[in-house]
Enzyme design. Structure first.
Site, PDB file in Angstrom:
ATOM      1  N   ASP A 313       6.322 -23.180   0.520  1.00 45.49           N
ATOM      2  CA  ASP A 313       5.527 -23.572   1.680  1.00 45.49           C
ATOM      3  C   ASP A 313       5.452 -22.497   2.757  1.00 45.49           C
ATOM      4  OD1 ASP A 313       8.214 -23.738   2.255  1.00 45.49           O
ATOM      5  OD2 ASP A 313       8.081 -25.618   3.381  1.00 45.49           O
ATOM      6  N   GLN A 314       5.875 -21.259   2.461  1.00 46.82           N
ATOM      7  CA  GLN A 314       5.779 -20.238   3.494  1.00 46.82           C
ATOM      8  C   GLN A 314       4.322 -19.806   3.647  1.00 46.82           C
ATOM      9  OE1 GLN A 314       8.467 -17.420   1.514  1.00 46.82           O
ATOM     10  NE2 GLN A 314       6.894 -15.852   1.658  1.00 46.82           N
ATOM     11  N   GLY A 340     -13.785  -1.105  -1.374  1.00 43.03           N
ATOM     12  CA  GLY A 340     -14.764  -0.419  -2.206  1.00 43.03           C
ATOM     13  C   GLY A 340     -14.155   0.047  -3.502  1.00 43.03           C
ATOM     14  N   THR A 343     -15.429   0.401  -8.644  1.00 41.02           N
ATOM     15  CA  THR A 343     -15.987  -0.867  -9.120  1.00 41.02           C
ATOM     16  C   THR A 343     -16.769  -1.616  -8.051  1.00 41.02           C
ATOM     17  OG1 THR A 343     -14.110  -1.061 -10.645  1.00 41.02           O
ATOM     18  CG2 THR A 343     -15.405  -3.039 -10.252  1.00 41.02           C
ATOM     19  N   GLU A 383     -18.392   4.970  -3.180  1.00 49.42           N
ATOM     20  CA  GLU A 383     -18.687   5.911  -4.252  1.00 49.42           C
ATOM     21  C   GLU A 383     -20.070   5.647  -4.861  1.00 49.42           C
ATOM     22  OE1 GLU A 383     -15.410   6.300  -7.010  1.00 49.42           O
ATOM     23  OE2 GLU A 383     -13.990   5.679  -5.465  1.00 49.42           O
ATOM     24  N   MET A 449     -11.403  13.358  -2.740  1.00 47.44           N
ATOM     25  CA  MET A 449     -10.987  12.993  -4.095  1.00 47.44           C
ATOM     26  C   MET A 449     -11.113  14.176  -5.056  1.00 47.44           C
ATOM     27  SD  MET A 449     -12.352   9.045  -4.272  1.00 47.44           S
ATOM     28  CE  MET A 449     -14.055   9.396  -3.816  1.00 47.44           C
ATOM     29  N   THR A 450     -10.191  15.107  -4.912  1.00 53.40           N
ATOM     30  CA  THR A 450     -10.220  16.359  -5.664  1.00 53.40           C
ATOM     31  C   THR A 450      -9.582  16.186  -7.050  1.00 53.40           C
ATOM     32  OG1 THR A 450      -8.265  16.964  -4.350  1.00 53.40           O
ATOM     33  CG2 THR A 450     -10.379  17.911  -3.696  1.00 53.40           C
ATOM     34  N   ASP A 452     -10.686  14.138 -11.202  1.00 47.75           N
ATOM     35  CA  ASP A 452     -11.750  13.560 -12.040  1.00 47.75           C
ATOM     36  C   ASP A 452     -12.988  14.453 -12.124  1.00 47.75           C
ATOM     37  OD1 ASP A 452     -10.173  11.410 -12.547  1.00 47.75           O
ATOM     38  OD2 ASP A 452     -11.265   9.990 -11.306  1.00 47.75           O
TER      39      ASP A 452
END
Length: 609
Positions: A313-314, A340, A343, A383, A449-450, A452
């Site tokens: 119940d917390q 974001g 996906t 993205e 995002m350096t 992929d």
């Protein structure tokens, strides 16, 4: 050639059904004006186990919109599987909530749900929507208000006295529940309590909630932070650089990675910030994605950061409560809610059409009273603005700047506002598609995002490091490296101190490769634990150790597989480069890819000192 960001983020789509495991209706929220009963029957018994069935019937004249049945089993008796209801437990207390399709009950209607059980015990202390299961109700009664924020006094190494202003209720207050770090530690009838048995030099968070004479529990009031005297704690990371890691919401499932792992790995003492990923963007608004993982998943004492088990119940459980406990233990850590990702970026186009409304919706999520003390800011992972990712956006070059401006206006200077952005440094590439320079005046920093850059999304190769620091002879695409991306952002007017270098805690790989040096052909992605072509560093360091380095990152050739990934050694080189460029620090995707001892986090921390 496709420029992608962390396909691992796509794992969230596999786990979305868990968001429906537990509904949001609590007993205090259930309608009290209708009458209903819940009856139990044991339909089968095979000695060591049994089949049970509960039947909920609306015996009143007002429709029920939802139902929650609670009961206690004696020790040794438990539910092993259930159907037609979502059943959870906390110790010997069990809670069953309606499915999305069977919660509504017209007057006179009934619904049943069943379960298989182990043991021989029978249920007791049955409650239906917070009232008795025999049809008792409290007509017109409402849950009590939140008590006042506790005031702390008489603080010692092991105790603290708390006092608060009373809650209000139309039927009267029965008692108060004192919550320490979100877990109930005491029930008292007055408006003060002294908590004892604490640890010296430790941070705690206290709040209070009221229960009325109808046994309805109201919301918890504002929390008070308390630090006991004496003792020692782990020092915060040295230096003024940002050391940020992404914690994934879905990692608590198949990856079995929880907030406590940040403590046991030693990583919590070596980072400054956490991005919680990901919130969704729907109908132009920020929204919590997997509500079960975020704030309802129950943790046992051995699983939790505080060492205290969640109770049924917390008011707050799940990752959010664990992050609250982590911040109490490591006060230097700031947490941002990231929205974001690969996906969920498709929702930003609608958000960009009304930035002010979007920003207001995000503020409402971040400042939800249940977890307002958990988050210190917001991170936007779009993205990509005015470019293509999983989907293509045509919002225009000014959309990103307008969105970040609205967020800063809404959140003000007391919150962090950041963004994860593309690292496409090619001429006319993604960094040229939106006004990143203009938007930088509204953000505290960019997570560039350096990584992929290259991978088995180009199935036949050529093999290339997915996170090259610099260009090199034979690189498959110009501008696809960290140095070119950082240089381009600086040329657009983004201050160096607002740029964080990105590190992937995973590798990308191909199979069917016949040469160890980069540039070889391949036949497809190498096998991976969760997705072909991707594997965690903690696996690769043993299964396919590095055999060489190129452009500041490592690569490995084993059998016919070829992988590239960062190691503690290459991270040290990248951190040295980041400092030479005056960058604000580094960030990484994501915690669960590291070893149990957090060796990659340690390399970032050491390298940025």
């Amino acid at each position: 050639m496709r420029f992608r960001h962390r396909a691992a983020a796509g794992f969230a789509t596999l786990l979305l059904p868990f968001a429906g495991l537990v509904g949001l209706t609590s007993p205090a929220q259930a309608a009290a004006s209708a009458t209903a009963t819940a009856t139990y029957a044991k339909t089968q018994d095979w000695g060591s186990g049994f089949e049970g069935k509960w039947t909920v019937k609306n015996t009143g004249t007002t429709a029920l919109s939802s139902w929650t049945v609670e009961w206690d089993f004696p020790s040794g008796t438990s539910v092993t599987s259930a159907w037609d209801a979502d059943v959870t437990s906390s110790g010997t207390h069990w809670t069953a909530r309606n499915k999305s399709w069977n919660g509504s009950l017209a007057p006179g209607a009934s619904v049943s749900f069943g379960f298989n059980g182990a043991g021989t015990g029978s249920p007791s202390n049955c409650r239906l929507n917070g009232a008795g299961c025999d049809g008792g109700t409290v007509p017109g009664d409402a849950a009590p208000s939140a008590p006042g924020k506790p005031t702390a006094s008489d603080i010692t190494n092991t105790s603290v006295k708390l006092s608060w202003s009373a809650a209000t209720d139309d039927k009267g207050i029965k008692n108060y529940e004192v919550l320490r770090d979100g877990a109930k530690v005491a029930t008292v009838t007055g408006t003060s309590y002294t908590d004892t048995g604490l640890t010296a030099g430790t941070d705690y968070s206290y709040s209070v909630r009221a229960r009325d004479t109808a046994d309805q529990t109201g919301p918890a009031g504002a929390a008070t932070a308390v630090r006991t005297t004496g003792g020692t704690t782990d020092p915060p990371p040295t230096g003024d650089k940002v050391k940020l890691g992404y914690f994934t919401e879905w990692g608590v499932y198949g990856r079995n990675y929880h907030v406590k792992n940040l403590v046991t790995s030693g990583s919590a003492a070596k980072i400054t910030h956490i991005n919680y990923a990901f919130g969704n963007v729907k109908d132009g608004k920020c929204t919590v994605d997997d509500t079960f993982a975020a704030y309802d998943k129950a943790y046992t004492a051995d699983q939790s950061v505080s060492g205290t088990a969640d109770t049924w119940d917390q008011p707050l459980r799940g990752n959010f409560n664990q992050l609250r406990q982590l911040k109490a233990k490591y006060p230097h850590i700031k947490v941002l809610y990231s929205f974001g990702g690969w996906t969920y970026s498709g929702g930003f186009a609608q958000a960009a059409a009304n930035p002010a409304a979007f920003a207001a919706s995000c503020k409402a999520v971040v400042e939800d009273p249940r977890w307002a003390d958990v988050f210190d800011g917001i991170d936007i992972d779009w993205e990509y603005p005015n470019a293509c990712g999983l989907t293509c956006d045509t919002s225009g070059p000014a959309a990103f700047k307008n969105l970040m401006s609205a967020l800063r206006s809404q959140f003000g200077s007391n919150y962090l506002v950041t963004a994860a952005i593309t690292a496409d440094g090619s001429s006319g590439g993604k960094l040229d598609a939106a006004d990143y320079g203009g938007a930088s005046s509204y953000v505290d920093w960019y997570n560039v995002m350096t990584y992929d850059y290259f991978g088995a999304f180009d199935a036949d190769g050529p093999t290339a490091p997915h996170s090259p620091l610099t260009s090199y002879s034979g690189i498959p695409a110009a501008g696809f490296n960290s140095a070119d991306a950082i240089a381009k952002l600086k040329s657009k007017g983004v201050p160096s101190a607002k740029l964080l270098l990105g590190i992937g805690f995973y590798g990308r790989g191909w199979t069917g490769v016949t040469q160890s040096a980069p540039g070889g052909t391949a036949t497809g992605p190498a096998p991976g634990t969760y997705e072909a072509g991707i594997e965690d560093y903690k696996v690769l360091k043993n299964s396919c150790p590095a055999t060489g380095t190129i452009a500041g990152t490592a690569y490995a050739y084993c059998g016919t597989n070829w992988w590239s990934y960062d190691t503690p050694s290459t991270i040290a080189g990248k951190m040295s480069w980041a400092k030479s460029q005056g960058l604000g620090g580094a960030f990484f995707w994501e915690f669960s890819g590291d070893t149990a001892g957090g060796e990659l986090v340690s390399a970032i921390n050491s390298g940025l000192r």
